[in-house]
Design a protein around this motif. Structure first.
Motif, PDB file in Angstrom:
ATOM      1  N   CYS A   1       0.825  -1.211   0.000  1.00  0.00           N
ATOM      2  CA  CYS A   1       0.000   0.000   0.000  1.00  0.00           C
ATOM      3  C   CYS A   1       0.859   1.260   0.000  1.00  0.00           C
ATOM      4  O   CYS A   1       0.542   2.236  -0.688  1.00  0.00           O
ATOM      5  CB  CYS A   1      -0.937   0.005   1.200  1.00  0.00           C
ATOM      6  N   LEU A   2       1.931   1.257   0.767  1.00  0.00           N
ATOM      7  CA  LEU A   2       2.809   2.424   0.802  1.00  0.00           C
ATOM      8  C   LEU A   2       3.496   2.657  -0.545  1.00  0.00           C
ATOM      9  O   LEU A   2       3.572   3.789  -1.019  1.00  0.00           O
ATOM     10  CB  LEU A   2       3.845   2.271   1.912  1.00  0.00           C
ATOM     11  N   VAL A   3       3.978   1.591  -1.151  1.00  0.00           N
ATOM     12  CA  VAL A   3       4.662   1.728  -2.437  1.00  0.00           C
ATOM     13  C   VAL A   3       3.670   2.157  -3.519  1.00  0.00           C
ATOM     14  O   VAL A   3       3.939   3.078  -4.299  1.00  0.00           O
ATOM     15  CB  VAL A   3       5.374   0.413  -2.823  1.00  0.00           C
ATOM     16  N   ALA A   4       2.522   1.513  -3.567  1.00  0.00           N
ATOM     17  CA  ALA A   4       1.521   1.875  -4.578  1.00  0.00           C
ATOM     18  C   ALA A   4       0.984   3.275  -4.333  1.00  0.00           C
ATOM     19  O   ALA A   4       0.753   4.036  -5.271  1.00  0.00           O
ATOM     20  CB  ALA A   4       0.386   0.857  -4.565  1.00  0.00           C
ATOM     21  N   GLY A   5       0.791   3.641  -3.084  1.00  0.00           N
ATOM     22  CA  GLY A   5       0.283   4.965  -2.757  1.00  0.00           C
ATOM     23  C   GLY A   5       1.276   6.069  -3.044  1.00  0.00           C
ATOM     24  O   GLY A   5       0.902   7.180  -3.412  1.00  0.00           O
ATOM     25  N   ALA A   6       2.561   5.773  -2.902  1.00  0.00           N
ATOM     26  CA  ALA A   6       3.588   6.786  -3.155  1.00  0.00           C
ATOM     27  C   ALA A   6       3.647   7.145  -4.636  1.00  0.00           C
ATOM     28  O   ALA A   6       4.054   8.248  -4.992  1.00  0.00           O
ATOM     29  CB  ALA A   6       4.950   6.282  -2.691  1.00  0.00           C
ATOM     30  N   ARG A   7       3.219   6.243  -5.492  1.00  0.00           N
ATOM     31  CA  ARG A   7       3.243   6.507  -6.933  1.00  0.00           C
ATOM     32  C   ARG A   7       2.044   7.311  -7.403  1.00  0.00           C
ATOM     33  O   ARG A   7       2.049   7.826  -8.499  1.00  0.00           O
ATOM     34  CB  ARG A   7       3.257   5.192  -7.692  1.00  0.00           C
ATOM     35  N   GLN A   8       1.015   7.420  -6.603  1.00  0.00           N
ATOM     36  CA  GLN A   8      -0.246   7.973  -7.076  1.00  0.00           C
ATOM     37  C   GLN A   8      -0.426   9.488  -7.018  1.00  0.00           C
ATOM     38  O   GLN A   8      -1.235   9.997  -7.779  1.00  0.00           O
ATOM     39  CB  GLN A   8      -1.408   7.318  -6.321  1.00  0.00           C
TER      40      GLN A   8
END
Length: 98
Positions: free
Chosen positions: A79-86
């Motif tokens: 979630c942190l990695v995917a959220g950081a890209r958004q």
């Protein structure tokens, strides 16, 4: 549940019900790609399923590992990695009139 087998099978094969739907849509829409007005998108249309398939396999492997460990740490990292890209994708760039 009286034994662990059904839960184990559910964890391993949770993604299988979606496979026939995805394949049927692919078979239905593939002929449209070969029409003359769509020749400029054949490259991305060929690369897209390959990348999506690889990422889908990684995601399924990740989720199986998540269900086996029963700890939220791997999901939190995802979630942190995917959220950081958004953030850049969520806020469209404003265009100035020229």
């Amino acid at each position: 549940m009286c034994c662990d087998r059904p839960a184990d099978a559910a964890r391993r094969f949770w993604f299988l019900p979606t496979t026939p739907v995805i394949l049927s849509v692919a078979l239905l829409k593939t002929p449209e790609l070969f029409k003359p007005h769509n020749h400029d998108i054949l490259g991305p249309a060929a690369a897209g399923p390959v990348v999506a398939g690889m990422l889908g396999c990684l995601y399924a492997r990740f989720m199986v590992r998540y269900f086996e460990t029963k700890t939220p740490i791997p999901f939190a990292v995802y979630c942190l990695v995917a959220g950081a890209r958004q953030p850049g994708r969520l806020h469209p760039r404003t265009r100035t009139a020229t």
